[in-house]
Design a protein around this motif. Structure first.
Motif, PDB file in Angstrom:
ATOM      1  N   ASP A  16      -1.039  -1.615  28.215  1.00 14.58           N
ATOM      2  CA  ASP A  16       0.260  -1.441  28.718  1.00 14.58           C
ATOM      3  C   ASP A  16       0.512  -0.532  29.544  1.00 14.58           C
ATOM      4  OD1 ASP A  16       2.999  -1.602  29.127  1.00 14.58           O
ATOM      5  OD2 ASP A  16       3.560  -0.826  27.145  1.00 14.58           O
ATOM      6  N   PHE A  17       0.483  -1.055  30.787  1.00  9.70           N
ATOM      7  CA  PHE A  17       0.373  -0.024  32.217  1.00  9.70           C
ATOM      8  C   PHE A  17       2.086   0.576  32.629  1.00  9.70           C
ATOM      9  CE2 PHE A  17      -3.227  -2.625  32.740  1.00  9.70           C
ATOM     10  CZ  PHE A  17      -4.288  -1.299  32.690  1.00  9.70           C
ATOM     11  N   SER A  18       2.864   0.334  31.469  1.00  6.02           N
ATOM     12  CA  SER A  18       4.218   0.680  31.690  1.00  6.02           C
ATOM     13  C   SER A  18       4.458   2.348  31.952  1.00  6.02           C
ATOM     14  CB  SER A  18       5.110   0.474  30.516  1.00  6.02           C
ATOM     15  OG  SER A  18       6.207   1.046  30.633  1.00  6.02           O
ATOM     16  N   ALA A  19       4.912   2.637  32.871  1.00  4.30           N
ATOM     17  CA  ALA A  19       5.094   4.246  33.249  1.00  4.30           C
ATOM     18  C   ALA A  19       5.409   5.008  32.234  1.00  4.30           C
ATOM     19  CB  ALA A  19       5.734   4.455  34.596  1.00  4.30           C
ATOM     20  N   SER A  20       6.266   4.507  31.068  1.00  6.19           N
ATOM     21  CA  SER A  20       6.834   5.158  30.076  1.00  6.19           C
ATOM     22  C   SER A  20       6.205   4.901  28.723  1.00  6.19           C
ATOM     23  CB  SER A  20       8.331   4.908  30.132  1.00  6.19           C
ATOM     24  OG  SER A  20       8.648   3.609  29.875  1.00  6.19           O
ATOM     25  N   ASN A  21       4.867   4.737  28.508  1.00  9.77           N
ATOM     26  CA  ASN A  21       4.448   4.093  27.594  1.00  9.77           C
ATOM     27  C   ASN A  21       3.748   5.060  26.475  1.00  9.77           C
ATOM     28  OD1 ASN A  21       2.366   4.758  28.969  1.00  9.77           O
ATOM     29  ND2 ASN A  21       0.980   2.929  28.720  1.00  9.77           N
ATOM     30  N   THR A  22       4.336   6.398  26.639  1.00 10.14           N
ATOM     31  CA  THR A  22       3.778   7.379  25.851  1.00 10.14           C
ATOM     32  C   THR A  22       4.670   7.655  24.758  1.00 10.14           C
ATOM     33  OG1 THR A  22       4.401   9.169  27.357  1.00 10.14           O
ATOM     34  CG2 THR A  22       2.190   8.244  27.602  1.00 10.14           C
ATOM     35  N   LYS A  23       4.367   8.259  23.690  1.00  8.64           N
ATOM     36  CA  LYS A  23       5.373   8.672  22.628  1.00  8.64           C
ATOM     37  C   LYS A  23       4.443   9.962  21.869  1.00  8.64           C
ATOM     38  CE  LYS A  23       5.603   6.028  18.831  1.00  8.64           C
ATOM     39  NZ  LYS A  23       5.887   4.675  17.987  1.00  8.64           N
ATOM     40  N   PRO A  24       5.175  10.671  21.155  1.00  8.57           N
ATOM     41  CA  PRO A  24       4.130  11.761  20.427  1.00  8.57           C
ATOM     42  C   PRO A  24       3.099  11.067  19.381  1.00  8.57           C
ATOM     43  CG  PRO A  24       6.600  12.195  20.298  1.00  8.57           C
ATOM     44  CD  PRO A  24       6.520  10.839  20.877  1.00  8.57           C
ATOM     45  N   ILE A  25       2.026  11.472  19.558  1.00  4.44           N
ATOM     46  CA  ILE A  25       0.897  10.929  18.640  1.00  4.44           C
ATOM     47  C   ILE A  25       1.129  11.177  17.271  1.00  4.44           C
ATOM     48  CG2 ILE A  25      -1.418  11.000  18.253  1.00  4.44           C
ATOM     49  CD1 ILE A  25      -1.914  11.695  21.157  1.00  4.44           C
ATOM     50  N   PHE A  26       1.432  12.118  16.983  1.00  8.05           N
ATOM     51  CA  PHE A  26       2.121  12.531  15.509  1.00  8.05           C
ATOM     52  C   PHE A  26       3.222  12.836  15.234  1.00  8.05           C
ATOM     53  CE2 PHE A  26      -2.047  14.460  17.186  1.00  8.05           C
ATOM     54  CZ  PHE A  26      -3.035  14.072  16.169  1.00  8.05           C
ATOM     55  N   GLN A  27       3.577  11.854  14.354  1.00  6.29           N
ATOM     56  CA  GLN A  27       5.024  11.995  13.633  1.00  6.29           C
ATOM     57  C   GLN A  27       5.116  11.772  12.364  1.00  6.29           C
ATOM     58  OE1 GLN A  27       7.907   9.307  15.747  1.00  6.29           O
ATOM     59  NE2 GLN A  27       6.047   8.585  16.948  1.00  6.29           N
ATOM     60  N   PRO A  28       5.871  12.188  11.322  1.00 14.68           N
ATOM     61  CA  PRO A  28       6.092  11.859  10.048  1.00 14.68           C
ATOM     62  C   PRO A  28       5.448  10.868   9.535  1.00 14.68           C
ATOM     63  CG  PRO A  28       8.028  13.203  10.991  1.00 14.68           C
ATOM     64  CD  PRO A  28       7.345  12.564  11.936  1.00 14.68           C
ATOM     65  N   GLY A  29       4.479  10.604   8.814  1.00 10.75           N
ATOM     66  CA  GLY A  29       3.927   9.266   8.320  1.00 10.75           C
ATOM     67  C   GLY A  29       3.432   8.402   9.368  1.00 10.75           C
ATOM     68  N   LEU A  30       3.407   8.904  10.369  1.00 15.75           N
ATOM     69  CA  LEU A  30       2.733   7.926  11.560  1.00 15.75           C
ATOM     70  C   LEU A  30       1.585   8.508  12.498  1.00 15.75           C
ATOM     71  CD1 LEU A  30       2.648   5.115  12.937  1.00 15.75           C
ATOM     72  CD2 LEU A  30       4.722   5.765  14.202  1.00 15.75           C
ATOM     73  N   VAL A  37       0.750  -1.157   0.014  1.00 12.16           N
ATOM     74  CA  VAL A  37       0.072  -0.053  -0.097  1.00 12.16           C
ATOM     75  C   VAL A  37       0.595   1.372   0.018  1.00 12.16           C
ATOM     76  CG1 VAL A  37      -1.909   1.319   1.158  1.00 12.16           C
ATOM     77  CG2 VAL A  37      -1.680  -1.206   1.505  1.00 12.16           C
ATOM     78  N   ALA A  38       0.601   2.209  -1.000  1.00 10.78           N
ATOM     79  CA  ALA A  38       1.463   3.364  -1.128  1.00 10.78           C
ATOM     80  C   ALA A  38       0.641   4.370  -0.001  1.00 10.78           C
ATOM     81  CB  ALA A  38       1.376   4.008  -2.308  1.00 10.78           C
ATOM     82  N   VAL A  39       1.049   4.618   1.121  1.00 13.02           N
ATOM     83  CA  VAL A  39       0.280   5.616   1.889  1.00 13.02           C
ATOM     84  C   VAL A  39       0.769   7.112   1.532  1.00 13.02           C
ATOM     85  CG1 VAL A  39      -0.305   6.198   4.305  1.00 13.02           C
ATOM     86  CG2 VAL A  39       0.243   3.663   3.356  1.00 13.02           C
ATOM     87  N   LYS A  40      -0.313   7.825   1.083  1.00  9.46           N
ATOM     88  CA  LYS A  40       0.123   9.147   0.932  1.00  9.46           C
ATOM     89  C   LYS A  40       0.396  10.209   2.231  1.00  9.46           C
ATOM     90  CE  LYS A  40      -2.658   9.271  -3.251  1.00  9.46           C
ATOM     91  NZ  LYS A  40      -3.952  10.004  -3.756  1.00  9.46           N
ATOM     92  N   LYS A  41      -0.385   9.868   2.976  1.00  8.97           N
ATOM     93  CA  LYS A  41      -0.423  10.664   4.298  1.00  8.97           C
ATOM     94  C   LYS A  41       0.142   9.829   5.584  1.00  8.97           C
ATOM     95  CE  LYS A  41      -4.042  13.761   2.558  1.00  8.97           C
ATOM     96  NZ  LYS A  41      -5.384  14.418   3.294  1.00  8.97           N
ATOM     97  N   LYS A  42      -0.522   9.134   6.125  1.00 10.98           N
ATOM     98  CA  LYS A  42       0.180   8.377   7.547  1.00 10.98           C
ATOM     99  C   LYS A  42      -0.645   6.948   7.828  1.00 10.98           C
ATOM    100  CE  LYS A  42       0.783  12.775   9.964  1.00 10.98           C
ATOM    101  NZ  LYS A  42       0.550  13.791  11.130  1.00 10.98           N
ATOM    102  N   VAL A  43       0.078   6.274   8.261  1.00 11.80           N
ATOM    103  CA  VAL A  43      -0.435   4.971   8.953  1.00 11.80           C
ATOM    104  C   VAL A  43      -0.705   5.353  10.255  1.00 11.80           C
ATOM    105  CG1 VAL A  43       0.424   2.769   9.875  1.00 11.80           C
ATOM    106  CG2 VAL A  43       1.335   3.671   7.740  1.00 11.80           C
ATOM    107  N   VAL A  44      -1.931   4.776  10.741  1.00 11.54           N
ATOM    108  CA  VAL A  44      -2.425   4.861  11.981  1.00 11.54           C
ATOM    109  C   VAL A  44      -2.491   3.681  12.776  1.00 11.54           C
ATOM    110  CG1 VAL A  44      -4.479   5.940  13.445  1.00 11.54           C
ATOM    111  CG2 VAL A  44      -4.119   6.736  10.938  1.00 11.54           C
TER     112      VAL A  44
END
Length: 477
Positions: free
Chosen positions: A339-353, A139-146
């Motif tokens: 996943d209840f790990s205390a460090s389980n967050t990351k930026p929601i919006f990244q290039p292509g993702l 699949v050629a994804v023009k904007k983002k994978v969710v």
């Protein structure tokens, strides 16, 4: 041989989060979407849930924003009497299937690939495979994978047990309990979360004698009182009075234990056993009727986690052994909802993702819909991440401090952003918004209560930061 496809967004997962995201995306832009999911129908983990499962929150603010779930009726009998209806697992499966087949696919903008597994994404190309035919798709994804699978939702029927079970021992997931229960006279619930509580209630309501039920409960839990989280104007005073007292407690507490005792005193929190000190908090919601059923089970095995089950009984990781009645049916409820790990967050919006995460706890559907709105209405990922900050899911009372602070910071940012504030106020999934959106200046008693709540918000934030500092926790700014 691979087939080549093209889309704007590739959404991995057609569970509640993926469905809520796509639903809002369809309303906010004209992009094309491909949805890929391992299950045979939409609904994610609801397809694997036990037959007696029900929503823990009222149906009317769950699901996708465009389509009502249930009929907004208040139950008149049973353990949920006096509260809004709770959809069954079967109802939720039917609901998501209807949304897919009567809204998404007829739009001409959504292509749905069930029984398919996403493999990878590289340089704008994603690959997934049909699990039956083995056919591969590029699949050629023009904007983002969710990627809606990030929080690793697990259910008992599909997870791998972390303990050994000897041959000949009857150990089942809750899915098999209704069929297997009749063949046994004694039962042992393994696990301490909401699934274990559902199993305990089911056993008690279906005739199992409480003295024949054992419960492996490594730690006890603080639970949210369903009466005050109804998310509807009919419960305005019950909910807002409780929320106001909760903010007062947060503003004044000198430590975590005092804070949770005060939140229990004001009716926001419940615990099954008043003499036990809960060390777990996962935003589980429960009714007083369920609490009363679970209090009948007094054979609590609090030796910690088990390492194995043999024909004689339970062996715990601390080396202790508990002998069990022969022919006991063990019900495995140890799967983790997230996943209840205390460090389980990351930026929601990244290039292509896009990686949907909690931004409005404890409502995953509202958080996902909010991410879709922000994706389509903000100019770049920097602005999107400023508007949509992920919150770690708490595991215990102490980590709840950072989750609550994150939620309050997010709410403050929304109130300062007219575009997002207006959308949130109208969104069906926003239970708090539903309670307050029709309050008028001449509703004097309601306005006075809201003003009192507002006065306590800033002191609550200040004291939360102090409590977090005392607990040596990290706060994401």
């Amino acid at each position: 041989m691979s087939l080549n496809l093209e889309t704007d967004y590739l959404v991995v997962g057609a569970g509640a989060v993926g469905m809520a995201f796509v639903d809002t995306l369809l309303d906010e832009c004209d992009s094309k979407v491909i949805m890929v999911d391992k299950h045979h129908q939409p609904g994610g983990h609801w397809n694997d849930a036990y037959p007696f499962v029900r929503l823990h929150q009222p149906s009317h603010f769950y699901g996708v924003a465009s389509t009502q779930l249930g009929s907004t009726t208040i139950e008149t009998v049973g353990k949920n009497k006096g509260c809004f209806e709770l959809a069954t697992g079967t109802e939720i499966q039917a609901y998501f299937s209807e949304v897919m087949h009567k809204r998404f696919m007829p739009s001409g903008r959504v292509r749905y690939f069930p029984m398919s597994e996403w493999r990878f994404s590289r340089a704008g190309i994603s690959n997934f495979t049909n699990l039956l035919s083995g056919k591969q798709y590029n699949v050629a994804v023009k904007k983002k994978v969710v990627d809606t699978t990030y929080l690793k939702t697990s259910v008992p029927s599909r997870h791998k047990r972390a303990y050994d079970v000897a041959r000949g021992v009857a150990c089942v997931s809750p899915n098999n309990l209704p069929l297997q229960a009749r063949n046994h006279e004694s039962y042992c619930i393994v696990g301490a979360g909401k699934t274990a509580m559902d199993v305990g209630v089911w056993l008690c309501e279906n005739g199992a004698r409480s003295e024949n039920i054992s419960w492996v409960c490594p730690r006890h839990s603080w639970l949210m009182n369903r009466e005050v989280v109804q998310g509807h104007e009919k419960f305005f005073f019950e909910s807002m009075t409780c929320f106001t007292k909760q903010m007062e407690a947060i503003a004044k507490a000198t430590d975590v234990d005092e804070l949770f005792r005060e939140m229990e005193a004001c009716g926001f929190l419940l615990r099954i056993h008043p003499d036990k000190h809960p060390k777990m908090f996962h935003y589980a919601v429960i009714s007083k009727g369920e609490i009363n059923q679970l209090r009948k089970i007094d054979n609590l095995l609090e030796n910690g986690r088990i390492s194995s089950i043999n024909n004689e009984g339970l062996i715990f990781k601390n080396g202790s052994f508990v002998q069990m009645t022969p022919n006991t049916l063990y019900i495995d409820c140890t799967a983790s909802a997230a996943d209840f790990s205390a460090s389980n967050t990351k930026p929601i919006f990244q290039p292509g993702l896009i990686t949907p995460q909690a931004t409005q706890l404890p409502n995953p559907c509202l958080s996902a819909a909010m991410a879709a709105f922000v994706e389509t209405n903000y100019p770049d990922d920097g602005a999107r991440n400023n508007a949509c900050r992920p919150i770690p899911i708490p595991d215990d009372p102490t980590s709840w401090l950072t989750s609550q602070l994150g939620h309050m910071i997010n709410q403050s940012a929304i109130n300062k952003d007219p575009k997002l504030k207006n959308w949130m106020a109208k969104c069906r999934l926003n239970g708090v918004g539903r309670m307050t959106r029709n309050v008028k200046p001449y509703h004097f008693s309601k306005m006075a209560l809201l003003a009192k709540l507002k006065r306590n918000l800033r002191p609550a934030v200040v004291n939360l930061r102090d409590l977090i500092a005392k607990s040596n926790l990290h706060v994401a700014e």
